[in-house]
Design an enzyme around this catalytic site. Sequence first.
Site, mmCIF file in Angstrom:
data_model
loop_
_atom_site.group_PDB
_atom_site.id
_atom_site.type_symbol
_atom_site.label_atom_id
_atom_site.label_comp_id
_atom_site.label_asym_id
_atom_site.label_seq_id
_atom_site.Cartn_x
_atom_site.Cartn_y
_atom_site.Cartn_z
ATOM 1 N N CYS A 1 -3.357 -13.404 -12.667
ATOM 2 C CA CYS A 1 -4.710 -13.931 -12.721
ATOM 3 C C CYS A 1 -4.758 -15.131 -11.788
ATOM 4 C CB CYS A 1 -5.056 -14.379 -14.129
ATOM 5 S SG CYS A 1 -4.860 -13.068 -15.351
ATOM 6 N N ARG B 1 -5.411 -11.907 -5.838
ATOM 7 C CA ARG B 1 -4.535 -11.780 -6.998
ATOM 8 C C ARG B 1 -5.071 -10.747 -7.985
ATOM 9 N NH1 ARG B 1 -1.009 -16.089 -7.469
ATOM 10 N NH2 ARG B 1 -0.861 -15.897 -9.712
ATOM 11 N N TRP C 1 -7.131 -10.700 -14.357
ATOM 12 C CA TRP C 1 -6.657 -9.356 -14.057
ATOM 13 C C TRP C 1 -5.940 -8.948 -15.317
ATOM 14 C CZ3 TRP C 1 -2.545 -6.015 -12.877
ATOM 15 C CH2 TRP C 1 -2.908 -4.908 -12.108
ATOM 16 N N ASN D 1 -2.428 -17.736 -17.224
ATOM 17 C CA ASN D 1 -1.928 -16.622 -16.434
ATOM 18 C C ASN D 1 -0.547 -16.289 -16.990
ATOM 19 O OD1 ASN D 1 -1.266 -14.809 -14.445
ATOM 20 N ND2 ASN D 1 -0.903 -16.351 -12.870
ATOM 21 N N GLY D 2 -0.272 -15.021 -17.249
ATOM 22 C CA GLY D 2 1.038 -14.645 -17.779
ATOM 23 C C GLY D 2 0.896 -13.828 -19.047
ATOM 24 N N GLU E 1 10.759 9.287 -1.407
ATOM 25 C CA GLU E 1 9.947 8.069 -1.361
ATOM 26 C C GLU E 1 10.178 7.319 -0.043
ATOM 27 O OE1 GLU E 1 7.499 6.974 -2.805
ATOM 28 O OE2 GLU E 1 7.492 4.808 -2.528
ATOM 29 N N LYS F 1 7.224 6.510 2.646
ATOM 30 C CA LYS F 1 6.912 5.151 3.125
ATOM 31 C C LYS F 1 6.862 5.135 4.639
ATOM 32 C CE LYS F 1 5.640 3.599 0.350
ATOM 33 N NZ LYS F 1 5.556 3.966 -1.031
ATOM 34 N N GLU G 1 3.746 7.062 6.052
ATOM 35 C CA GLU G 1 2.393 6.549 5.838
ATOM 36 C C GLU G 1 2.093 5.272 6.609
ATOM 37 O OE1 GLU G 1 1.154 5.398 1.840
ATOM 38 O OE2 GLU G 1 3.199 4.873 1.334
ATOM 39 N N HIS H 1 21.083 24.866 3.863
ATOM 40 C CA HIS H 1 20.183 26.021 3.710
ATOM 41 C C HIS H 1 19.019 25.958 4.698
ATOM 42 C CE1 HIS H 1 22.430 27.231 0.214
ATOM 43 N NE2 HIS H 1 22.373 25.972 -0.214
ATOM 44 N N LYS I 1 -6.296 2.908 -0.734
ATOM 45 C CA LYS I 1 -5.400 2.463 -1.796
ATOM 46 C C LYS I 1 -5.534 3.353 -3.034
ATOM 47 C CE LYS I 1 -2.406 -0.117 -3.846
ATOM 48 N NZ LYS I 1 -1.024 0.253 -3.528
#
Length: 609
Positions: free
Chosen positions: A2, A27, A74, A100-101, A482, A486, A489, A505, A604
Amino acid sequence: MCGIVGYVGRDNAKNVIINGLKRLEYRGYDSAGLALIVNDEIKVFKRVGKIREFEIELNRLNIYSNIGIGHTRWATHGRPTLENAHPHLSCDGKIAVVHNGIVENYAPLKEELLSKGHTFTSQTDTEVIVHLIEEELKTSKGFFEAFLKTVNRLKGSFAICAITTAEPDKLFCARKDSPLVVGLGDDESFVASDVPAFLPYTNRAVFLEDGEVAVVDRKGALFYDFSRAPVKKEVMKIPWSLAQAEKGGYKHFMIKEIYEQPRAVADTISGNTAWFKGEIPLEGIEPSSFDRVQIVACGTSYHAGLIAKFFLENFAKIPAEVDYASEYRYRNPVVNDRTLVIAITQSGETADTLAAMRLAKSKGAKLLAVCNVIGSTATREADCVIYTYAGPEISVASTKAFTTQLTALYLFSLWLARERGALGTEEVEELYSHLLEIPSKIEAFLNRERQDETVKRIALEFYKSSDALYLGRHVNYPIALEGALKLKEISYIHAEGYPAGEMKHGPIALIDEKMPVIVVATKGSIYEKIVSNMEEVKARKGKVIALLNPGSPEAEKIADYKIEVPQVEEFLSPIVSVIPLQLFAYYIADFLGYDVDQPRNLAKSVTVE
Ligand code: M6R
């Protein structure tokens, strides 16, 4: 994550705080609020949604005050609603708090405060803080003492800023595991989660360390530790521009988010400890009510699902299938009321994942969402939700969302194993203790051993390549996928991830002296097998870049380039081995001069089919 802003000084606090909150929008936000002291009373204003709309609303108000606190939320506990937006008020309305937390012990504290007659108006963990201060005031000499007693009783992570009508010229703040910085201006002072909030007014900043509090007025600030011993602090001059400051001095959000991973993984663990330890139920899930698991997800989240299959089958001994959500929704899967469907989604808004969830639900499945964004559609539609607490991920390329998903899924699998009797309590505890080591292992890789420099050097050699092959096996096969995703993209280089045993193979035909082959060759049950696969690549003159643990002479001998990653428990190794691959893709894209945070053709959150 936050955003907190506090102001005391010669200006109108309302305007300074709103401007500060706007600069902390990166944030993440879902709601915002402001508390001002006006004529010995605290006035609170809140709004769900965009901060700009909140600003328009506030601009219409003819209100003036020299002191206030503001917050962009958030959500971590409780949905993004007006009641849950900060600041929160004490019962008598004389104290306001922003936070925040995560207050881990909020449940017992809330119970205690309810029994003492406090009334709660939100579902947040934060609200216990303000009521606790109010309660402690009854037996304290002054506000500061009550504030200190309160912070000493909180467990978890927090950055707090409070105001009180009893001392209407001061901001009281505290930090533990959540950032907080004091800005010192000319006859005005600021408190904020991050420097950009006050950078247009002053570049003189004092960063609070964990276990420190500050009492701030317009002339400056006094600093103490949690036992009230004074602390001498250094004033720093911030040399950054505003844009640099938002990214914490990093060039892109992606690299900032890569470096945030030790903190993010630690937050995933602490945010999910209560149900994992059995202190509170994991609501919406009965461990014996299903006998198979289906995982649905897209992109990077799908790769987390492939690894979760290993966790679920090896620890909880429950059969698990993994599907791309976009395939699952059209393949008429066999689902019944003894099926648990796990949707993994950072955003909670991916159209295909939501469609797969709805299909599963219509066939009687129970739904568990593993999600980062509180209040998102997936979390509202699921029967049970596990949050990843990664904080907002701004870069399109997912990094910390992935490692926190793995952390949450590891915890869930251990919990399930214990609850279903597949593993004993001691075995679960031991596996859990390995997880607790992960944040410091990532930290060591990134900051102490500076292996990021090694990765950067290798990236410099290969950034002009037209193809790359990623190989892994067992629990690190999805890491090969993955790593390739990365690279594709953000650098637009063609890359493929393959299970190393499948090479012979077909794909081995691709290998020549120009082909970089990135091999995850960390120690584990199939280490010797992957070493043989490296030999196969070498025999075809491929360039082997090996991710290996210290003391791996067999792999080291074959590798052309080596990146040392710390050795961890085998099933946790993906959380560590993905990090050099994230860095490799990042540096290559940066060397190529691409827009790392917003790669072409990508969004996103993919909210359309
Ligand atoms: O928000 P979600 O986790 O549902 O998103 C899924 C994918 O769109 C996402 O992981 C995508 O693949 C990332 N850009 C990968 O870096």
